[in-house]
Design a protein around this motif. Sequence first.
Motif, PDB file in Angstrom:
ATOM      1  N   ARG A 151       0.843  -1.425   0.301  1.00 17.45           N
ATOM      2  CA  ARG A 151       0.177  -0.277  -0.457  1.00 17.45           C
ATOM      3  C   ARG A 151       0.546   1.943   0.182  1.00 17.45           C
ATOM      4  O   ARG A 151       0.454   2.343  -0.728  1.00 17.45           O
ATOM      5  N   ALA A 152       1.924   1.421   0.407  1.00 15.76           N
ATOM      6  CA  ALA A 152       2.743   2.552   0.507  1.00 15.76           C
ATOM      7  C   ALA A 152       3.273   2.677  -1.140  1.00 15.76           C
ATOM      8  O   ALA A 152       3.255   3.538  -1.008  1.00 15.76           O
ATOM      9  N   TRP A 153       4.177   1.680  -1.487  1.00 16.13           N
ATOM     10  CA  TRP A 153       4.386   1.490  -2.662  1.00 16.13           C
ATOM     11  C   TRP A 153       3.376   2.030  -3.663  1.00 16.13           C
ATOM     12  O   TRP A 153       3.540   2.792  -4.062  1.00 16.13           O
ATOM     13  N   ASP A 154       2.858   2.089  -3.547  1.00 15.05           N
ATOM     14  CA  ASP A 154       1.531   2.361  -4.679  1.00 15.05           C
ATOM     15  C   ASP A 154       1.692   4.028  -3.956  1.00 15.05           C
ATOM     16  O   ASP A 154       0.475   4.811  -4.778  1.00 15.05           O
ATOM     17  N   GLN A 155       0.697   3.738  -2.539  1.00 14.14           N
ATOM     18  CA  GLN A 155       0.748   5.455  -3.145  1.00 14.14           C
ATOM     19  C   GLN A 155       1.724   6.372  -2.954  1.00 14.14           C
ATOM     20  O   GLN A 155       1.739   7.565  -3.240  1.00 14.14           O
ATOM     21  N   SER A 156       2.849   6.020  -2.925  1.00 15.98           N
ATOM     22  CA  SER A 156       4.456   6.469  -3.296  1.00 15.98           C
ATOM     23  C   SER A 156       4.138   6.842  -4.904  1.00 15.98           C
ATOM     24  O   SER A 156       4.493   8.011  -5.252  1.00 15.98           O
ATOM     25  N   VAL A 157       4.159   6.208  -5.142  1.00 15.52           N
ATOM     26  CA  VAL A 157       3.953   6.187  -6.940  1.00 15.52           C
ATOM     27  C   VAL A 157       2.777   7.276  -7.380  1.00 15.52           C
ATOM     28  O   VAL A 157       3.245   8.290  -8.078  1.00 15.52           O
ATOM     29  N   ARG A 158       1.997   6.919  -6.729  1.00 13.65           N
ATOM     30  CA  ARG A 158       1.224   7.816  -7.057  1.00 13.65           C
ATOM     31  C   ARG A 158       1.312   9.736  -6.879  1.00 13.65           C
ATOM     32  O   ARG A 158       0.814  10.068  -7.132  1.00 13.65           O
ATOM     33  N   GLY A 159       1.791   9.094  -5.144  1.00 10.44           N
ATOM     34  CA  GLY A 159       2.290  10.680  -5.061  1.00 10.44           C
ATOM     35  C   GLY A 159       3.285  11.681  -5.844  1.00 10.44           C
ATOM     36  O   GLY A 159       2.956  12.460  -6.572  1.00 10.44           O
ATOM     37  N   MET A 160       4.061  10.861  -6.967  1.00 12.82           N
ATOM     38  CA  MET A 160       5.183  10.931  -7.855  1.00 12.82           C
ATOM     39  C   MET A 160       4.022  11.029  -9.002  1.00 12.82           C
ATOM     40  O   MET A 160       4.725  12.725  -9.550  1.00 12.82           O
ATOM     41  N   ALA A 161       3.150  10.930  -9.212  1.00 12.80           N
ATOM     42  CA  ALA A 161       2.276  11.398 -10.364  1.00 12.80           C
ATOM     43  C   ALA A 161       1.948  12.195 -10.258  1.00 12.80           C
ATOM     44  O   ALA A 161       1.617  13.067 -11.415  1.00 12.80           O
ATOM     45  N   ASP A 162       1.205  12.462  -9.113  1.00 12.48           N
ATOM     46  CA  ASP A 162       1.010  13.836  -8.630  1.00 12.48           C
ATOM     47  C   ASP A 162       1.692  15.374  -8.982  1.00 12.48           C
ATOM     48  O   ASP A 162       0.840  15.852  -9.729  1.00 12.48           O
ATOM     49  N   LEU A 163       2.454  14.789  -8.090  1.00 19.65           N
ATOM     50  CA  LEU A 163       4.055  15.994  -8.695  1.00 19.65           C
ATOM     51  C   LEU A 163       3.509  16.382 -10.045  1.00 19.65           C
ATOM     52  O   LEU A 163       3.856  17.532 -10.779  1.00 19.65           O
ATOM     53  N   LEU A 164       4.094  15.129 -10.640  1.00 20.66           N
ATOM     54  CA  LEU A 164       4.513  15.334 -12.335  1.00 20.66           C
ATOM     55  C   LEU A 164       3.357  15.878 -13.103  1.00 20.66           C
ATOM     56  O   LEU A 164       3.685  16.836 -13.600  1.00 20.66           O
TER      57      LEU A 164
END
Length: 302
Positions: free
Chosen positions: A205-218
């Motif tokens: 879950r932490a990995w999925d949220q981290s990838v999503r956070g990086m995508a939100d920044l992008l």
Amino acid sequence: MSAQRQPQWSAQDDVWDDTDDLTDEPQERIRRPRKKPTGRRALADLTAEGEGEQDDVIRRLKDLGHITEVVAELKSGKEATAYVARGPKGSVLLKLYRDLEARSFKNDSVYRAGQVILDARAKRAMEGRTRKGLAMLQEGWVNAEYAHLWHLWAAGLPVPEPLVGPHPFEYAQTTPAVLMRLIGTEDQIAPRLSDAALSPEQAQRAWDQSVRGMADLLRLGYAHGDYSTYNLLWWEDTVIIIDFPQLTTRQNPHFHDLLARDAQSLVTSFRKHGVHADTQSTLREVQRRALGPAPAPRLLLP
């Protein structure tokens, strides 16, 4: 009588010389005494109350009404030290930057590439890293973190709430400090994801949220510049993104390299939690998600 001399910038003496030359006599330049760069501040200095003993920055933050006391030191990093403080809005994360000359991380040019500085003298001072130029860089570093925090917070991203602003003239008064809401409690402060003990399910879950956070920044046009589990917090099963002064935009010629480096750093740092991903696949997933729906924005109260 000779004509008045126009103000000139003297890089060697690190002053803007605005003295009017009303005579033909040579003018004596003003030389300022060199101040020892301020590095890590001892907690005892930040909690001192006696006249003449209290740290100047802490006194200013108290006078401005942002904090009432400093409680403990939390973590010391390359550029700044984080402290737990208290204020009228509750528990505060107080981030105090060291002077640029006292930092172990000094070369920030890769993150500033592509920035437009209209004032030629200011640009020359910063590029030459004169005393005034370093002061400008220091203020810019702090103001950038506030500005990015407010933008990301308003956009609905999982970041700490900034406690000064949102207007630049408000948070410019706090240099070299950045104040944000503490994630966690004073008794149980949110750990960095690199230090958190996660079950396999939590790690995924932490990995999925981290990838999503990086995508939100992008999606907002940003690359973090230092995106890994060392700059992600874990609180109540949620990943919180931190550390934004080096955030960079697409105007930076190194943007794609920094974005790829973020993906690699995230992949590498998650191996500790048993998540083994491929850098290129992760980068493609980030880019794919960046085209999707954005988080719900937050309402900024006046």
